[in-house]
Structures are given as structure tokens and as C-alpha cells.
Enzyme design. Structure first.
Site, short mmCIF file in Angstrom:
data_model
loop_
_atom_site.label_atom_id
_atom_site.label_comp_id
_atom_site.label_asym_id
_atom_site.label_seq_id
_atom_site.Cartn_x
_atom_site.Cartn_y
_atom_site.Cartn_z
N GLN A 151 -25.75 66.70 -71.92
CA GLN A 151 -24.90 67.78 -72.42
C GLN A 151 -24.37 67.46 -73.81
OE1 GLN A 151 -23.12 68.03 -67.97
NE2 GLN A 151 -21.88 69.13 -69.46
N ARG A 173 -17.13 70.99 -63.94
CA ARG A 173 -16.74 72.32 -64.36
C ARG A 173 -15.25 72.40 -64.66
NH1 ARG A 173 -19.81 77.74 -62.25
NH2 ARG A 173 -19.33 78.91 -64.10
N CYS A 174 -14.74 71.40 -65.38
CA CYS A 174 -13.33 71.50 -65.79
C CYS A 174 -13.07 70.57 -66.94
CB CYS A 174 -12.40 71.18 -64.63
SG CYS A 174 -12.25 69.42 -64.26
N GLU A 188 -14.80 77.66 -66.84
CA GLU A 188 -14.31 76.84 -65.75
C GLU A 188 -13.15 77.43 -64.97
OE1 GLU A 188 -15.46 72.96 -68.41
OE2 GLU A 188 -13.40 73.57 -68.23
#
Ligand SMILES: Cc1cc2nc3c(=O)[nH]c(=O)nc-3n(C[C@H](O)[C@H](O)[C@H](O)COP(=O)(O)OP(=O)(O)OC[C@H]3O[C@@H](n4cnc5c(N)ncnc54)[C@H](O)[C@@H]3O)c2cc1C
Lengths: 795, 252
Positions: A222, A369-370, A739
Site C-alpha cells: 500500500q 480499515r482505520c 473507514e
């Protein structure tokens, strides 16, 4: 002539179809495993079956002797090159291949490189490792117990299993308000270990070319530029000779931020063999060894006044980090942004203590996802809020409303030092309550109770910090967290945009073009977006923590504005007027006094290469680096209604309402997709997902039969609503949305089940709220806490 | 099994090309015949089962997920001998049989005798099952299947298959099969036997549910505690049987 119609050209606010889907739905995506290089070899990893054991010997002679085997790497091979250990993103070290001990089940022990992956896998099984088992630690209580075995005996100065002790806030001030409180509400919570589980597992192809000295690595990452820097620093290779290419990525969710041993081993193997080496992780490898998420215990306390005002918060968190502290998070904050909890409430005093511990479990602590532990923060916050409302005997919606930061209180400094800048919290809550029919549901619930039916309603409201960072406060390993965009307008008015972010499903190829369209009036379809190749993309920190739109997206707007500024000069030249007399409307410059005399942005582009004014540099290209002044603070309100079957403990979601305020929406369809995806994950976390370990450290959750991913079949329908409060400091007013739903969602589900159980004496069931735990709570009238049992001999 | 390296067979035989095994039919006597290549999805959409074999009809949509149901077969599921397989308990409750064929000819094996341990059958290495049979009902067939799964496509935490044949009010035959609560599929014979010879009453149902729960041998694991699973066996048995009384009353 007039301005172009923004929606028609696919600008801001257009629900433009995702351009990347053209290749994905045709099966023409280009993932790491799709790439085949000439002469490529294949690598497989031998993993430890034991969670804690000393390695007495490794005999790889049988593997070496198998036809088709080219290389066997062990800890010894790595150590000889000073590569047995690598630094983590949190200033710890992590074993690449084990030398002394294995510290978790699934740890990398050896690698085989062979002509095909099957040979490599068979050869891994032919390696004989002699282990001497050691006592295993699977939770913080064991880890901190007197006389517990030392997991990190490799580290000098490490005499226990504590990773860190960290605190933030005003302890004395907080203690004082607790002394004055009418009511103190306390709760103990566990956020179980889960895993981002992207559909594509991790993998890499390292291709070292001895003739050019260039190392090219195709990698599921990523954050390609961070990887390039890491390889340059760790492997001491010259940075210009390292090229990291992150092709199509099949989901990341934070799992693909860290550096994993497989990447490092494949690079070394390629350097030693001078051939491309591909490593593709299997599902079990991904679930048992790569970055997990959560696994935090909390003791939370709220000091309350009888009228419902929250006077102070105390949080005491214990984080289980596994065998290595390899969280991906800003250097300054040991437990991520846990202290962003309660940001939407106006609370004068707060204190947070956090302790991290080592255990014999996989390392990770990635932000699934945060933004760095924000999911845990908001879950704990909203569970504490519901428990407090119940303890006061107050309506849970009303309790939230009277404690919200008010619309005219911004900018607002939170008790732990964050600065929130905008929001309409009360309005979002009202929209949600109206949508769900709050008052009617409460009546229905009362009626149902008379007939023995258990209905419940759960609310979760929160604002979370997104978009790390600003460079004053946010860095990873010292690299500041800004981002970048480079825009090249070709002479025909078509464009190429590259950013330092890296899409993994977020739809950057679609939305970035929409921002350019909004700023320049070029049709979005005329703009090609590329990311992920460090030889071509400008330097950036990658995509995670919902930072793409807040940071790289802002850079896209800023670089477009730079382009427009130059185009304006060209327009003045073409129109033969002075620059001050040039006006802009979308897609076109015109003469202020003669609006019908103008030139399009495309005409300016042609002139930049064919008819530029004297003294002007030719071309229409630029780069922008964007360092945001602050985080962005979207707000969300999720409301869930459930019915619990008292005989089985099964709970069904009746309705799920989402109200999101993420500021200006670039592509509403993509925003809605992000919210639905997040709520699906939230639902799964609340009722089915966890990774746990038995007393021997065996990972339960090592495949998709045990670690459950939600599907469309059982995920409840989602009703979406929106409120828009633009971000005051972001160039296009966007706040980020990737998110919110995964962060704020889980508490709404758990709160709903707890509401259904109100009056039974049960205040908490830890996630996953399995039916058997609900049934047990109903039978005993007691809380059901901790990780669910794994296996006992009880029959 | 192969992916997890639990099995590394030297040879795999693909039976998909064997002609004429994709059928399922109901004979004049009411017996149900399912060929070795009949997919779960065919049974799920079968109008025959929906009207004439309610226990099978109830189970078909609960096996695995729609994608697996398009490929997997009932016979394959029985031969797989997974204690968490749904069809095995359904067939056990129906006193089902399989027809095995090999070089020495054909033989019929009761489903209750087919399995002798987790993932182990009494088939010879050179035999294949060509057909599964639910024998002719002794009266009007009724029944159901209930399954607790954590997610669609999950194996059962607990599954209960009940089948009851009745003449008038009187139960002439009953069978109860339990999924996921033991080392292999469990036939709750005592519970089933208790129902035979009289009408379904709430007392009988209560007793049968308790006996079924006793027959279960669950273990505590990440799907739930042993006591919870045992409790569910009782709840599911009772719910299916109570549902039968209700539908009989509605029909009357
Ligand atoms: C994701 C997933 C979820 C699932 N969930 C469930 C579930 O909830 N409930 C459930 O009951 N099942 C479930 N299953 C299993 C599914 O029902 C399969 O259909 C079943 O296991 C049989 O598969 P198959 O027919 O393809 O047989 P195969 O997989 O081909 O065979 C299974 C075994 O039986 C043997 N075999 C197959 N046919 C014959 C034959 N004619 N004669 C002799 N031996 C034979 C094979 O050699 C093999 O050992 C699930 C499977 C998957 C992949």
C-alpha cells in the site's frame, strides 16, 4: 460559449462509473501473481508449527537434494548477511527467518526457491527442524505474570514482556472530577484480534539484474515509496537502483503496509540467484503471520453528573502485540490514535494509560480499515457511552445529544489535544433517529417485551481523525506524512496524473480524475491516473488511514491549480489581453469585458507546446506536495435495531441506518460503496469474526472456514443518509470516508443486542457476540467477557 | 483435503463424465432416488421434493452456499463422511441407503452403516456409490431440518433433521439425525422411537427433544460451548415437531 457542465464531464459530485472496473470485471486486472518474468523461480516459506520453541538445529539437506530446488534460505543464511532481523515500523525488530527461537505459530523459519511452487512446497516439508518447546504465552495476563518466560530474550535490556507504558492526558485533573462525580460508570471490554484478510494475499517478485545493478520488486504494498526507502536503508542498496512496483492490489485494509519476511527473502534470493523470484503467500500464511488488528483490553470509566453531563474519562488499555511490535503507526503515539476517543463529546478532563505486551502470537497491530487504533477507540467510546446512559437511567440518544460538541463550538480542542474543526453532530443524530423511527421503535419494543420478545436499538456516534497527517505530528520512521500529485497536460488537452498514494479498491483512477475535472474542466475520461511505480510516481506515503483524499487528493487539487495558473498566462497571451483581465469559468478563460471571447483549457494546452508567450517555459506540467494543516474529522451516526431469540441467543438485524458526514463527496457512488463495505465488515466483527489461540498457541482462525468473511447473503440491508459539513481546511472540502463505517459500525450492533438484554443484569458481551454467548448471558444474568473459549474437554 | 495436505492421493478419478447419474426421482411407492451426479442445487429447486419429501426439501437450501451447491452432490457429501455434513443427518433420519458398485457388483449399505469415523467410510477402495435412496415412507411424510450457522456457507454449529411418517394422527415411523454434535453423524434412535405409535403431543415432543439432546456428544469449540449445542438440539427438535402439529392443525 459557456462553462462546461461539471456533472457531464464527470467532475465533482458525479456518480461516475469506476474506470478500473473495466479491467477487473473482465478478469484483466494485473496482480502480482499475474506477472510472469522470463526465468522466474518460485519461493515458498516453511513456517513454525509451534508458538514458542528453541531451534536446536535445521537440516535442509533433503530439500537441497530435491530436483528443481535452487536455493534454501535459513536464519543462518540471513544472519551471514546481517538480514536475520529487520526493523519494524514501530522501532522494534522482527525476525526475517528465525535463528534462535520461534516466537509464534506460523513464524518464518526457512524458504525454498525452486523451479515451480509445488517443488518448493514439497521441499519445505523435507526440511527437518529440531525444536525444543518452551512455555507459551497467549494473553496479557500470562505475559505479565510473575516469572513469565521472557519472549524477547534477543533484546538487550528487556527483562519482562512489556513493550511500552504510555500515557496521555491530565491525571490529577481527571482524578479530581472523578472525586466530584455523582455516578461513576465502569466497564471492561475486549476488542478481539481480527485480520484484514484481503482477498489477495501478500506476494512479491524480486528481479535483480546484475548487469544493470537494478533491483525491481513487484509487490503487494500500500506504500511503495516507504518500501523503497526501507530497502535502501536496510539492504544498503542505492535508492536510484531500487524500483518498487505495486500493480493492481486485491485489497489492503492495512494488511499491506508493513514489510514482511517473504518480501525480504525473495529480494535476497533474487540477488543470490540473479533470477526473478516470485513469492505468493497462501491464505493460511496470510492469516497466521501477517498484520493482525485490534486485540486490546480496556478498563473504561466515565465520571458523570446526575443531569447527564460527562465530567471526565479514564481509559486503561492493554494491547497484545504478539511477538514483535510491528504496528504501522506514527512514531509519537505508542497505542496509535486511541486518544482520539470521545472527540465528538465535550469533556473537560481525560486520562489514558496504555501498556503493550509481547505474547507468542503473530505480530501486527495494523490499522485494519482505520487510522491507527481508531476503531478500538470509537468502539470503546460508544460501548462506554451506552453503559453510562443505562447506569444513569437516561435515554441513550438524549445522553449523547447533551454531551456533543455543539456546532458553534468549533474549532474544539479535545481533552487529549486533538483539534476538531467542523461538524453538525446533533443534526446527524436527528436524521438517524428520524430515519429509524426512534420513538415508534421504543413503543414497539415495549409491546414486544410483553409477549416475551426481545427487541433492541443500538446507536453509535463518533468523529474520527483521518488523513494522517500533518508533518508536525505525523511521521513513520521519521518520514513525514505529506503526499503528492504530478499532473502532465498533453498538447491535445489529455492528461496523465500520478500521485504518491496507491489505490487498492478505493477507486483513485476514477475519483482523482474527477478532482482534476473539477479544477480544470477537462473531461474526467481524458485523464489517465497512474500510481504505484516508484520510478514514475512522485514521492508519497501511500494509502491507508483514509489519507488518500485528505492528503493526496488535496495535492491533486493543488497541482491542478498550479496548472490553471500557468494556463491563465497562456490564455492572456492567446487573447492578447493582460492577465488581470482574464476570467475563469469551468473549462474556459474569457475576457472579463467580453465573456463570449475566450479560450478553452484544451486550447491553452496546445499553446503550451506550440504557441507559448515569449520567455515562458514550454509545457504544461507540474507537481504539488501537500502537507495538510490538520487531520480531517468526518462524523457518523449508525443505528441498528435487532431482535434476539431468547431460546437460542440468535440475533437478527431488523434495520441498519447510516448517516455519514464526510464533507464534500467527490463521487457519491464510491462513497456509498465505501460505507456499505465498512458496515459489512462492522457487522462481521460484531457477530462472527475473531482470531483466537488455544493454550498451546495454535491459531484458531487460520482459514476461511474458521475466520469468517461476511457475504451478501447474511449482511443486513443498509439505509444510507447524508449530511454535508465541508472540511474548512481541505482544498475541496472533503474529509475522507474509507473507514468511518468499519470504525463506528461495530458498537451500533453490540449496543443493539445489549439494549435488547437491558433489565436482565447483563451489561456486556464481548465481540464476537455469538448466539451462544447471548444465550449464556441470558441464562446467568452475567456479562460474557474475553475471547470465546476455544477447546476444553467439557461435554 | 488435498489443499490442506491432509490427503495426497496418487490418483483422482473424475466421475463427472459418467452418463445418466444426474437424476433424482420419486418412485410410485414414494421412495426418493438421487444419482451420484445430482447437484445440491437440483435438489434445492426440485418441485418433487418440495411436495413429497419435506425433510430433504428443508435441508437442501441450507447446505453450504449457493456457489458450492451448484457443484457439490448429495452422494459426494455422504461419502465425504464429514460429521458436519448436512445430508448425512437428513438421510439418517429417513433410514436412507446408498447403492455401491464395484468389480464385484452392487450392494446396498444403510447410511447409518456407511460411516465409521470422521471422513471414513466402509466403502471398499474400488467401490463407488451410484445412488442414494430414501426408502418409501410408511404413511404421509413430514419433517424438517434446522441448522445454526454463523454465516451462510458455514458448516453447522448444530443441525437437526427430523422426519416423521404418519397415518392419520399416528406416527408410524420417525427418525432424528444430528449434525455437528459428535465425531460422526448421530442417529437419535431413542428420541425417534418415543414418537412412534401415537400422535404428536407436546409432552411427547418435550420428551423426544430431551432424549435427542442426550444423544448428542458435542464439544466446546469456537462455534459454541458443549452445553449450548446440546440445548440447541433440544430446541431444534422441539421446533420442528411443534411446527408439524401446527401445520397439521392449519391443514385441518
Ligand atoms: C465452502 C464450502 C462450504 C461447505 N459447506 C457445507 C455445509 O454447510 N454443509 C455440508 O453438508 N457440506 C458443506 N460443504 C461440502 C459440500 O456439501 C460438498 O458438496 C460435499 O463435501 C461433497 O462434494 P462433492 O460432491 O463435490 O464430492 P467430492 O468433493 O468430489 O468428494 C468428497 C469425498 O467423497 C468421495 N466421493 C465423492 N463421490 C463419490 C462416489 N460417488 N462414490 C464414492 N466416493 C465418492 C470422494 O472421493 C471424496 O473423498 C461445503 C463445501 C465447501 C467448499
Amino acid at each position: 460559449m459557456t462553462a462546461v457542465d461539471e456533472i457531464k464531464i464527470g467532475g465533482m459530485g458525479a456518480s461516475r462509473r469506476r474506470v478500473e472496473d473495466n479491467r477487473f470485471i473482465r478478469g484483466k486486472g494485473n496482480y502480482v501473481d499475474d506477472i510472469v518474468l522470463p526465468g522466474m523461480l518460485h519461493m515458498e516459506i516453511l513456517r513454525s508449527p509451534l508458538a514458542h520453541a528453541r531451534i536446536k538445529s535445521i537440516d535442509a539437506s533433503k530439500a537441497w537434494a530435491m530436483p528443481g530446488v535452487r536455493l534454501v534460505l535459513t536464519g543462518e543464511t540471513m544472519a551471514a548477511r546481517n538480514l536475520a532481523w529487520m526493523p519494524t515500523l514501530s522501532y522494534d525488530t522482527q525476525a526475517v527467518l528465525a535463528t534462535d527461537k520461534v516466537r509464534f505459530q506460523g513464524q518464518e523459519v526457512a524458504c525454498v526457491i525452486a523451479d515451480d511452487p509445488y517443488i518448493a512446497k514439497d521441499a519445505c516439508e523435507a526440511i527437518v527442524v529440531d525444536y525444543e518447546p518452551l512455555p507459551v504465552i497467549v494473553n496479557p495476563t500470562q505475559s505479565l505474570a510473575e516469572g513469565a518466560p521472557l519472549i524477547r530474550d534477543d533484546k538487550e535490556n528487556q527483562s519482562n514482556n512489556v513493550v511500552y507504558d504510555w500515557e496521555v492526558g491530565d491525571k490529577d485533573g481527571t482524578d479530581r472530577v472523578f472525586d466530584q462525580a455523582d455516578v461513576i460508570s465502569k466497564i471492561d471490554l475486549h476488542y478481539p484480534r481480527s485480520h484484514p484478510a484481503p482477498i489477495e494475499c501478500c506476494g512479491s517478485i524480486a528481479d535483480f539484474n546484475r548487469a544493470t545493478s537494478k533491483l525491481t520488486v513487484y509487490m503487494t504494498t500500500q506504500a511503495p515509496h516507504i518500501i523503497r526507502a526501507a530497502v535502501a536503508l536496510v539492504a544498503e542498496l542505492p535508492e536510484q537502483m531500487i524500483r518498487i512496483i505495486s500493480p493492481d492490489i486485491g485489497g489492503g485494509f492495512g494488511n499491506k503496509v508493513p514489510v514482511y519476511p517473504g518480501y525480504v527473502a525473495s529480494i535476497l534470493a533474487s540477488i543470490l540467484l540473479e533470477r526473478p523470484v516470485k513469492w505468493i503467500e497462501d491464505r493460511t500464511g496470510n492469516l497466521i503471520s501477517t498484520g493482525f488488528a485490534r486485540d486490546i483490553y480496556l478498563h473504561g470509566e466515565l465520571a458523570l453528573r446526575k443531569d447527564g453531563r460527562i465530567l471526565g474519562v479514564r481509559m486503561k488499555a492493554t494491547a497484545d502485540h504478539g511477538a514483535f511490535f510491528s504496528d504501522a503507526q506514527p512514531s509519537k503515539f505508542k497505542i496509535g490514535l486511541m486518544h482520539s476517543a470521545f472527540a465528538c463529546y465535550d469533556i473537560p478532563n481525560a486520562h489514558l494509560e496504555a501498556r503493550g505486551v509481547y505474547t507468542n502470537k503473530a505480530p501486527g497491530g495494523v490499522a485494519y480499515r482505520c487510522s491507527f487504533r481508531v476503531t478500538e477507540a470509537m468502539f470503546f467510546q460508544e460501548r462506554m457511552v451506552q453503559a453510562a446512559a443505562d447506569d444513569l437511567g437516561m435515554d441513550q440518544a438524549e445522553f449523547r445529544r447533551i454531551n456533543f460538541v455543539r456546532d458553534d463550538d468549533f474549532p474544539h480542542r479535545t481533552p487529549w489535544g486533538f483539534l476538531t474543526d467542523s461538524g453538525q453532530y446533533g443534526k446527524c443524530l436527528d436524521v438517524g433517529l428520524e430515519a429509524i423511527g426512534y420513538e415508534e421503535f421504543l413503543k414497539e419494543k415495549e409491546e414486544a417485551a410483553k409477549r416475551g420478545r426481545l427487541l433492541g436499538i443500538g446507536i453509535s456516534t463518533m468523529t474520527e481523525p483521518l488523513g494522517a497527517g500533518n508533518s508536525r505530528e505525523y511521521d513513520i520512521l521519521g518520514i513525514k506524512m505529506f503526499d503528492s500529485a504530478e499532473l502532465k497536460i498533453h498538447m491535445t488537452g489529455k492528461a496523465l496524473l500520478r500521485t504518491g498514494a496507491k489505490t487498492q479498491g478505493q477507486g483513485h483512477e476514477t475519483t482523482w480524475a474527477q478532482i482534476v475535472a473539477h479544477e480544470l474542466g477537462l473531461p474526467a475520461e481524458d485523464i489517465l491516473v497512474e500510481e504505484g511505480d516508484t520510478d514514475t510516481a512522485p514521492f508519497g506515503m501511500g494509502t491507508y488511514a483514509s489519507r488518500s483524499t485528505p492528503v493526496a487528493g488535496a495535492a491533486v487539487a493543488m497541482v491542478s491549480r498550479k496548472i490553471r495558473a500557468k494556463a491563465r498566462k497562456i490564455a492572456a497571451h492567446l487573447l492578447e489581453i493582460s492577465e488581470e483581465d482574464v476570467e475563469w469559468e469551468l473549462g474556459r478563460f474569457y475576457v472579463r469585458s467580453q465573456p463570449d471571447r475566450g479560450v478553452t483549457i484544451q486550447e491553452c494546452a496546445m499553446a503550451a507546446y506550440s504557441n507559448m508567450p515569449d520567455g515562458m517555459e514550454p509545457g504544461l506540467e507540474n507537481v504539488a506536495y501537500y502537507d495538510p494543516p490538520n487531520l480531517t474529522w468526518p462524523f457518523a451516526c449508525y443505528i441498528v435495531t435487532v431482535e434476539v431469540d431468547p431460546e437460542t441467543g440468535v440475533w437478527d438485524v431488523l434495520r441498519l441506518v447510516a448517516v455519514d458526514d464526510c464533507g464534500v463527496r467527490i463521487n457519491p457512488m464510491i462513497v456509498e460503496g465505501q460505507i456499505m463495505g465498512g458496515l459489512t465488515e462492522a457487522y462481521a466483527m460484531a457477530n462472527m469474526q475473531f482470531i483466537t489461540f488455544d493454550e498451546h498457541g495454535n491459531c484458531i482462525g487460520s482459514n476461511f472456514t474458521d475466520y469468517l468473511l461476511p457475504t451478501a447473503w447474511e449482511t443486513p440491508g443498509i439505509e444510507l443518509h447524508e449530511v454535508e459539513t465541508p472540511c474548512p481546511h481541505h482544498p475541496i472540502g472533503a474529509k475522507g470516508i474509507g473507514e468511518c463505517a468499519a470504525v463506528g459500525g461495530p458498537a451500533a450492533f453490540v449496543n443493539a443486542v445489549m439494549d435488547a438484554l437491558k433489565g436482565t443484569g447483563v451489561r456486556n458481551i464481548d465481540m464476537p457476540v455469538f448466539p451462544d454467548r447471548v444465550y449464556e448471558a441470558l441464562q446467568t444474568g452475567q456479562d460474557v467477557s474475553g475471547a470465546p473459549p476455544v477447546r476444553t474437554d467439557e461435554t | 483435503m488435498i489443499k490442506l495436505r491432509f490427503a495426497s492421493p496418487e490418483m483422482l478419478v473424475d466421475i463427472n463424465e459418467i452418463p445418466d447419474l444426474g437424476y433424482h426421482r420419486i418412485d410410485a411407492d414414494g421412495s426418493v432416488h438421487v444419482g451420484a451426479l445430482c447437484r445440491h442445487a437440483d435438489l434445492e429447486r426440485s418441485s418433487l421434493l418440495a411436495t413429497r419429501q419435506p425433510t430433504m426439501a428443508a435441508a437442501a437450501p441450507l447446505v453450504a452456499d449457493p456457489i458450492v451447491r451448484n457443484r457439490g452432490t448429495l452422494v459426494g457429501s455422504l461419502c465425504h463422511a464429514d460429521p458436519q455434513g448436512d445430508w448425512a443427518s437428513v438421510m439418517v433420519s429417513l433410514d436412507g441407503l446408498v447403492v455401491a458398485q464395484g468389480p464385484r457388483g452392487r450392494r446396498t449399505i444403510a447410511v447409518k452403516e456407511l460411516v465409521h469415523g470422521p471422513f471414513q467410510t466402509t466403502l471398499a477402495y474400488d467401490e463407488v456409490v451410484v445412488e442414494a435412496i430414501a426408502p418409501a415412507p410408511k404413511g404421509a411424510p413430514a419433517g424438517g431440518y434446522l441448522k445454526l450457522e454463523r454465516r451462510v456457507g458455514d458448516f453447522a454449529t448444530v443441525g437437526v433433521a427430523v422426519s416423521v411418517d404418519r397415518t392419520g394422527d399416528e406416527v408410524t415411523r420417525a427418525g432424528i439425525g444430528l449434525t455437528g454434535v459428535g465425531g460422526s453423524t448421530i442417529s437419535a434412535d431413542d428420541a425417534a422411537q418415543l414418537l412412534v405409535g401415537g400422535p404428536l403431543t407436546s409432552d411427547a415432543i418435550g420428551e423426544a427433544a430431551a432424549l435427542a439432546a442426550q444423544a448428542a456428544q458435542p464439544r466446546t469449540d469456537h462455534r459454541g460451548s458443549a452445553s449450548y449445542k446440546r440445548h440447541l438440539v433440544s430446541v431444534f427438535t422441539s421446533r420442528i415437531l411443534t411446527g408439524l402439529i401446527r401445520s397439521q392443525e392449519e391443514a385441518a
